[in-house]
Design a protein around this motif. Structure first.
Motif, mmCIF file in Angstrom:
data_model
loop_
_atom_site.group_PDB
_atom_site.id
_atom_site.type_symbol
_atom_site.label_atom_id
_atom_site.label_comp_id
_atom_site.label_asym_id
_atom_site.label_seq_id
_atom_site.Cartn_x
_atom_site.Cartn_y
_atom_site.Cartn_z
ATOM 1 N N ALA A 107 0.839 -1.208 0.000
ATOM 2 C CA ALA A 107 0.000 0.000 0.000
ATOM 3 C C ALA A 107 0.870 1.253 0.000
ATOM 4 O O ALA A 107 0.563 2.236 -0.682
ATOM 5 C CB ALA A 107 -0.942 -0.017 1.196
ATOM 6 N N ASP A 108 1.974 1.245 0.749
ATOM 7 C CA ASP A 108 2.875 2.400 0.779
ATOM 8 C C ASP A 108 3.546 2.610 -0.575
ATOM 9 O O ASP A 108 3.715 3.746 -1.021
ATOM 10 C CB ASP A 108 3.955 2.230 1.861
ATOM 11 C CG ASP A 108 3.398 2.460 3.263
ATOM 12 O OD1 ASP A 108 2.307 3.058 3.385
ATOM 13 O OD2 ASP A 108 4.057 2.032 4.227
ATOM 14 N N GLN A 109 3.929 1.524 -1.237
ATOM 15 C CA GLN A 109 4.544 1.640 -2.558
ATOM 16 C C GLN A 109 3.548 2.204 -3.569
ATOM 17 O O GLN A 109 3.914 3.013 -4.416
ATOM 18 C CB GLN A 109 5.065 0.274 -3.018
ATOM 19 C CG GLN A 109 6.279 -0.186 -2.229
ATOM 20 C CD GLN A 109 6.664 -1.616 -2.541
ATOM 21 O OE1 GLN A 109 5.831 -2.441 -2.915
ATOM 22 N NE2 GLN A 109 7.943 -1.932 -2.374
ATOM 23 N N VAL A 110 2.287 1.799 -3.458
ATOM 24 C CA VAL A 110 1.246 2.329 -4.339
ATOM 25 C C VAL A 110 1.142 3.845 -4.167
ATOM 26 O O VAL A 110 1.027 4.588 -5.142
ATOM 27 C CB VAL A 110 -0.116 1.636 -4.081
ATOM 28 C CG1 VAL A 110 -1.254 2.398 -4.735
ATOM 29 C CG2 VAL A 110 -0.077 0.198 -4.589
ATOM 30 N N LYS A 111 1.217 4.319 -2.925
ATOM 31 C CA LYS A 111 1.174 5.769 -2.665
ATOM 32 C C LYS A 111 2.342 6.477 -3.331
ATOM 33 O O LYS A 111 2.176 7.556 -3.908
ATOM 34 C CB LYS A 111 1.185 6.049 -1.157
ATOM 35 C CG LYS A 111 -0.120 5.713 -0.474
ATOM 36 C CD LYS A 111 -0.020 5.958 1.027
ATOM 37 C CE LYS A 111 -1.244 5.376 1.723
ATOM 38 N NZ LYS A 111 -1.051 5.291 3.172
ATOM 39 N N ASP A 112 3.544 5.883 -3.270
ATOM 40 C CA ASP A 112 4.717 6.480 -3.914
ATOM 41 C C ASP A 112 4.523 6.550 -5.427
ATOM 42 O O ASP A 112 4.851 7.557 -6.064
ATOM 43 C CB ASP A 112 5.982 5.672 -3.595
ATOM 44 C CG ASP A 112 6.409 5.803 -2.137
ATOM 45 O OD1 ASP A 112 6.056 6.816 -1.494
ATOM 46 O OD2 ASP A 112 7.096 4.889 -1.639
ATOM 47 N N VAL A 113 4.007 5.474 -6.009
ATOM 48 C CA VAL A 113 3.779 5.441 -7.458
ATOM 49 C C VAL A 113 2.740 6.505 -7.842
ATOM 50 O O VAL A 113 2.929 7.259 -8.796
ATOM 51 C CB VAL A 113 3.345 4.037 -7.924
ATOM 52 C CG1 VAL A 113 2.959 4.048 -9.399
ATOM 53 C CG2 VAL A 113 4.463 3.022 -7.680
ATOM 54 N N LEU A 114 1.652 6.576 -7.075
ATOM 55 C CA LEU A 114 0.609 7.574 -7.330
ATOM 56 C C LEU A 114 1.146 8.992 -7.269
ATOM 57 O O LEU A 114 0.724 9.868 -8.011
ATOM 58 C CB LEU A 114 -0.517 7.441 -6.295
ATOM 59 C CG LEU A 114 -1.654 6.506 -6.627
ATOM 60 C CD1 LEU A 114 -2.615 6.404 -5.458
ATOM 61 C CD2 LEU A 114 -2.379 6.947 -7.879
#
Length: 149
Positions: A107-114
């Motif tokens: 979930a944290d990586q998704v935030k970085d990508v977003l």
């Protein structure tokens, strides 16, 4: 009466779009640029679909103009364009000029990508730290913007 209905509809519309973690697929794109002193005129780009429900990133990229075959490829972050960062997820071979695949992210990586803070990095024998990178952003242009300088 009509004005109140419009206000209620707008308020409802805004609250619906503000809900977190709604099922959404976001398209990301980035042109490849050379890095770490590489000077070959690289062509090619990366695009990806980020599924914020499944926390997956389905990528597609094409590279031309590298000094040699790709020896390793990764999704790196969190980093702004021009900054280096650690590996978020490896992109497994066999490496070809055109590649597709899907990465599972936290979930944290998704935030970085977003947030536009991830990039696909292509490593070669001559440039083991990375010869080319494509910063993944939601902007569908490969042009530089005023924030670059």
């Amino acid at each position: 009466m009509r004005k109140n209905f419009l206000t209620a509809a707008l308020a409802l519309g805004l609250s619906v779009t503000a809900l977190p973690a709604s099922a959404e697929t976001i398209h990301l794109f980035g042109p490849f640029k050379t890095e770490h002193g590489a000077t070959s005129p690289i062509k090619g780009s990366a695009s990806a679909m980020l599924d914020t429900t499944k926390n997956t990133l389905t990528y597609r990229f094409e590279d031309n103009g590298l000094t040699g075959p790709v020896t390793a490829a990764h999704l790196h972050g969190p980093a702004a364009d021009g900054e280096d960062a650690g590996v978020l997820a490896p992109i497994n071979g066999p490496y070809q000029t055109r590649m597709t695949g899907t990465l599972n992210l936290s979930a944290d990586q998704v935030k970085d990508v977003l947030a536009g803070k991830s990039y696909i990095n292509l490593h070669t024998e001559k440039f083991p730290d990375g010869e080319a990178r494509a910063q993944l952003t939601t902007e569908l242009t490969g042009h530089k913007h005023h924030m670059d300088h």
